[in-house]
Scaffold this active site. Sequence first.
Site, PDB file in Angstrom:
ATOM      1  N   SER A 327       0.804  -1.234   0.000  1.00  0.00           N
ATOM      2  CA  SER A 327       0.000   0.000   0.000  1.00  0.00           C
ATOM      3  C   SER A 327       0.831   1.275   0.000  1.00  0.00           C
ATOM      4  O   SER A 327       0.276   2.365  -0.197  1.00  0.00           O
ATOM      5  CB  SER A 327      -0.942  -0.002   1.200  1.00  0.00           C
ATOM      6  OG  SER A 327      -1.909  -1.024   1.058  1.00  0.00           O
ATOM      7  N   HIS A 370     -15.059  -0.637   3.309  1.00  0.00           N
ATOM      8  CA  HIS A 370     -14.899   0.673   3.933  1.00  0.00           C
ATOM      9  C   HIS A 370     -16.070   1.614   3.639  1.00  0.00           C
ATOM     10  O   HIS A 370     -16.138   2.713   4.191  1.00  0.00           O
ATOM     11  CB  HIS A 370     -13.616   1.351   3.432  1.00  0.00           C
ATOM     12  CG  HIS A 370     -12.362   0.723   3.932  1.00  0.00           C
ATOM     13  ND1 HIS A 370     -11.705  -0.278   3.268  1.00  0.00           N
ATOM     14  CD2 HIS A 370     -11.626   0.964   5.054  1.00  0.00           C
ATOM     15  CE1 HIS A 370     -10.619  -0.630   3.931  1.00  0.00           C
ATOM     16  NE2 HIS A 370     -10.552   0.100   5.026  1.00  0.00           N
ATOM     17  N   CYS A 383      -7.706   1.867   1.836  1.00  0.00           N
ATOM     18  CA  CYS A 383      -8.721   1.078   1.145  1.00  0.00           C
ATOM     19  C   CYS A 383      -8.188   0.587  -0.197  1.00  0.00           C
ATOM     20  O   CYS A 383      -7.687   1.382  -1.004  1.00  0.00           O
ATOM     21  CB  CYS A 383      -9.974   1.928   0.930  1.00  0.00           C
ATOM     22  SG  CYS A 383     -11.221   1.126  -0.095  1.00  0.00           S
TER      23      CYS A 383
END
Length: 646
Positions: A327, A370, A383
């Site tokens: 991420s 989310h 997310c």
Amino acid sequence: MKRPNRDNGDSMRMISRRGLIIGGAQVAVAGALAWRMQSMQVEQADQFRLLAEENRINIRLIPPARGLIFDRNGHPLAENEQNYRVVMVREDAGDVEEVLAKLMQIVDLDPEAVAKAVEEINRRSPFVPVTIADRLRWEDVAEININAPALPGITAEVGLSRAYPFGAPLGHVVGYVGPVSDYDLSRIDDQDPLLQIPKFQIGKTGVENKLERTLRGAAGTKRIEVNALGRVMRELDRQEGTKGADVQLTIDAKLQTYCQARLDGESAGAVVIDLENGDLRAVCSSPSFDPNLFVRGISVKDWGDLNENKYRPLAAKAVQGIYPPGSTFKMVTALAALEGGVISPDETVYCPGHTDVFGTRFHCWKRAGHGNMNLNESIKQSCDCYYYEISQRIGIDKIAEMARKLGIGIKHDLPLSAVANGLAPDKAWKAEVRGEDWRIGDTVNASIGQGYVLTSPLHLAVMTARIATGREVTPRLIKSVSGVETPSGLGDNLGINENTLRRIRAAMDDVVNHQRGTARRSRIVADGMRMAGKTGTSQVRRITAEERARGVTSNADLPWERRDHALFVDFAPSENPKFAVAVIVEHGGGGSTAAAPIARDITLQALYDGTPPLEAYPSADRGRIAEQQSRIEELIATVDNVQDRA
């Protein structure tokens, strides 16, 4: 019968003519010899004198003193220390084994090293000195000199040997030297005659290797008189060589030592970049190795320990290791989409916990989803589905272009061993390398730093530095050579809209400081030291549909080598960035739990230029941090000890 007078007269005339001819010939020969003697003795005297000198005088090379390596504050990282050694000349020794047996009664020597020396003695000419042992104590040298009459062919000498005062913390950066091997000669295009000297040492790894010619210097010469067998009789004169250039690195030895201590017990890497000039303040890989082991001749046991360690201490993970960035790559995808105009900062994407792409389901890390996510929330809460969606709009080529602009997928020019290129894949790459068409699923995977994307901690630190500054920050490891400063690595403007960068920075600030940020537990609470960052978790195994149905196995319940990699990147202070940091913990589990606390501690150490006050940490952490600081400060104290000794 008496010869008539006429006949006698003819005979006399004939003799006189012959005498004149012979005499003339003799005079001519004598003249020619005289002329030749004059030519050789007067006109060609210098030429023949030189030939005569060459017959009895040899010129030998004198190895120069190797240049020193310092950190940015003048601490010596690689130095030359006085080295007492004992050498043997076989023809003077007579019975080699008998003399060595006597020597070993006087001095404690390693039998294995002595055996190798005997092999070397037998390979060399009888008049060539061979080192039996080095790094002897002065007391050993004194004992040898006292017993010299009983040790024919043995001589104690003084020379220079490379030493690395900091040992393991700088092992991967500075590297080490070793004797020139046939392999070295075969792979380098270097005609320096110094390389032909037996056991001449050159850089093998790290800065020692990459700046070899700079550090080596130029050879000196000495004229020695030798006999017909080539044996040295006496030294006539010498001209000392030119010492190698001294090199100053951008590394801060104290910060480097702290990073190494903070990573202790992990298989990990960390990089710290100074945003003012691109200076690499720390480049750490854990575990590391002591370069002094290699200079002195590493033992079989030590070599085995290094090779068999599953944490791979010989690998420079900070620059050589390449991993899916997870991420931490989401800022790249977001910047590409925003700059490409395919999404606005406030536009939302709904996350139900998964995204279906042509029959394939891509899951978000949060199984329940989310909900509606905008740019800020997608980075703050990390997310996945937000990036699955926007990546399909912008496409992989634009994402790869932005990645390269931010320093990913390129090889940064640093004098370190095996600096990795990394990979920012695009359609052309897959067609050329794999012979396959790019698929939408490849784009979806790449959007969250999985799939084909590969980065090192160095790449991620450069990416973070460029986001923090908006400039093309280039990592710099060499601060100066012989006192001459090298160019700054600050770089030109990236050409990315400043408002776009501000939104990314604000989201990274929320990752650490907002109540719902994934790294809130690793925030900095000191005034003016607020940190902005991004967590990352890099999956190393495939999770099957069956496993998802029954519940994904936690990292804690998996064998170490099957756990996810943990990553974290940050810059601080968030309002006026000074440093960018990247950390990876191999198989550490989650970025927020394993990598973020380490990165926070390293960042504070850099900001305070030493041990930060406990008040900089959240109150819940201060007890643990106090114990940690006490343990690490003892290790950092060695830096001051090195400087005092120098």
